[in-house]
Design a protein around this motif. Structure first.
Motif, PDB file in Angstrom:
ATOM      1  N   ILE A  14      42.571  28.387-100.572  1.00 23.44           N
ATOM      2  CA  ILE A  14      43.265  27.263-101.223  1.00 23.44           C
ATOM      3  C   ILE A  14      44.460  27.775-102.023  1.00 23.44           C
ATOM      4  O   ILE A  14      45.547  27.194-101.984  1.00 23.44           O
ATOM      5  N   GLY A  15      44.268  28.892-102.729  1.00 26.37           N
ATOM      6  CA  GLY A  15      45.377  29.484-103.474  1.00 26.37           C
ATOM      7  C   GLY A  15      46.511  29.909-102.556  1.00 26.37           C
ATOM      8  O   GLY A  15      47.687  29.698-102.862  1.00 26.37           O
ATOM      9  N   GLY A  16      46.178  30.506-101.408  1.00 26.35           N
ATOM     10  CA  GLY A  16      47.204  30.919-100.454  1.00 26.35           C
ATOM     11  C   GLY A  16      47.977  29.742 -99.890  1.00 26.35           C
ATOM     12  O   GLY A  16      49.195  29.796 -99.731  1.00 26.35           O
ATOM     13  N   VAL A  17      47.278  28.665 -99.603  1.00 32.09           N
ATOM     14  CA  VAL A  17      47.941  27.459 -99.088  1.00 32.09           C
ATOM     15  C   VAL A  17      48.888  26.892-100.143  1.00 32.09           C
ATOM     16  O   VAL A  17      50.015  26.503 -99.830  1.00 32.09           O
ATOM     17  N   LEU A  18      48.425  26.847-101.390  1.00 35.74           N
ATOM     18  CA  LEU A  18      49.282  26.329-102.460  1.00 35.74           C
ATOM     19  C   LEU A  18      50.514  27.212-102.672  1.00 35.74           C
ATOM     20  O   LEU A  18      51.632  26.710-102.833  1.00 35.74           O
ATOM     21  N   ILE A  19      50.319  28.518-102.668  1.00 38.28           N
ATOM     22  CA  ILE A  19      51.463  29.429-102.852  1.00 38.28           C
ATOM     23  C   ILE A  19      52.446  29.273-101.702  1.00 38.28           C
ATOM     24  O   ILE A  19      53.670  29.229-101.911  1.00 38.28           O
ATOM     25  N   THR A  20      51.946  29.176-100.485  1.00 40.89           N
ATOM     26  CA  THR A  20      52.821  28.987 -99.325  1.00 40.89           C
ATOM     27  C   THR A  20      53.595  27.683 -99.433  1.00 40.89           C
ATOM     28  O   THR A  20      54.801  27.637 -99.171  1.00 40.89           O
ATOM     29  N   ALA A  21      52.918  26.605 -99.831  1.00 40.53           N
ATOM     30  CA  ALA A  21      53.591  25.309 -99.961  1.00 40.53           C
ATOM     31  C   ALA A  21      54.668  25.360-101.041  1.00 40.53           C
ATOM     32  O   ALA A  21      55.781  24.847-100.851  1.00 40.53           O
ATOM     33  N   ILE A  22      54.373  26.005-102.151  1.00 38.83           N
ATOM     34  CA  ILE A  22      55.352  26.102-103.239  1.00 38.83           C
ATOM     35  C   ILE A  22      56.554  26.928-102.791  1.00 38.83           C
ATOM     36  O   ILE A  22      57.712  26.556-103.052  1.00 38.83           O
ATOM     37  N   CYS A  23      56.312  28.033-102.087  1.00 39.57           N
ATOM     38  CA  CYS A  23      57.420  28.863-101.594  1.00 39.57           C
ATOM     39  C   CYS A  23      58.279  28.092-100.603  1.00 39.57           C
ATOM     40  O   CYS A  23      59.508  28.191-100.620  1.00 39.57           O
ATOM     41  N   LEU A  24      57.651  27.348 -99.737  1.00 39.61           N
ATOM     42  CA  LEU A  24      58.423  26.548 -98.768  1.00 39.61           C
ATOM     43  C   LEU A  24      59.302  25.529 -99.461  1.00 39.61           C
ATOM     44  O   LEU A  24      60.454  25.311 -99.080  1.00 39.61           O
ATOM     45  N   VAL A  25      58.775  24.907-100.487  1.00 39.79           N
ATOM     46  CA  VAL A  25      59.557  23.908-101.217  1.00 39.79           C
ATOM     47  C   VAL A  25      60.700  24.566-101.979  1.00 39.79           C
ATOM     48  O   VAL A  25      61.834  24.098-101.954  1.00 39.79           O
ATOM     49  N   LEU A  26      60.418  25.676-102.633  1.00 43.14           N
ATOM     50  CA  LEU A  26      61.446  26.325-103.450  1.00 43.14           C
ATOM     51  C   LEU A  26      62.542  26.977-102.626  1.00 43.14           C
ATOM     52  O   LEU A  26      63.714  26.961-102.997  1.00 43.14           O
ATOM     53  N   PHE A  27      62.196  27.594-101.487  1.00 43.34           N
ATOM     54  CA  PHE A  27      63.186  28.344-100.725  1.00 43.34           C
ATOM     55  C   PHE A  27      63.889  27.528 -99.649  1.00 43.34           C
ATOM     56  O   PHE A  27      64.751  28.047 -98.964  1.00 43.34           O
ATOM     57  N   THR A  28      63.531  26.277 -99.504  1.00 40.45           N
ATOM     58  CA  THR A  28      64.252  25.442 -98.526  1.00 40.45           C
ATOM     59  C   THR A  28      65.327  24.613 -99.194  1.00 40.45           C
ATOM     60  O   THR A  28      66.050  23.887 -98.531  1.00 40.45           O
ATOM     61  N   ILE A  29      65.448  24.696-100.496  1.00 40.19           N
ATOM     62  CA  ILE A  29      66.458  23.925-101.218  1.00 40.19           C
ATOM     63  C   ILE A  29      67.782  24.621-101.161  1.00 40.19           C
ATOM     64  O   ILE A  29      67.982  25.751-101.197  1.00 40.19           O
TER      65      ILE A  29
END
Length: 68
Positions: free
Chosen positions: A53-68
């Motif tokens: 669950i932590g890995g999924v959350l970190i991946t989702a946060i990275c995707l949101v932050l680095f696609t901007i």
């Protein structure tokens, strides 16, 4: 006001008929409300679940932050 009353009685009658059919079908299938019928067991969280669950959350946060 009259139109509301005109539709209310047939809608209620249909709902009652459907409830009676559902109750009869449930009785035939053995759902009588007695006892504990469930076959599911509660599963506790393990540390692997927390890491996933932590890995999924970190991946989702990275995707949101680095696609901007």
């Amino acid at each position: 006001m009259w139109k509301w009353k005109q539709y209310a009685i047939p809608l209620m009658a249909g709902a009652i008929r459907k409830a009676e059919r559902t109750a009869a079908a449930m009785e035939v299938k053995g759902f009588d409300g007695a006892g504990n019928r469930t076959r599911y067991q509660t599963m506790p969280y393990h540390k692997e679940d927390i890491f996933f669950i932590g890995g999924v959350l970190i991946t989702a946060i990275c995707l949101v932050l680095f696609t901007i």
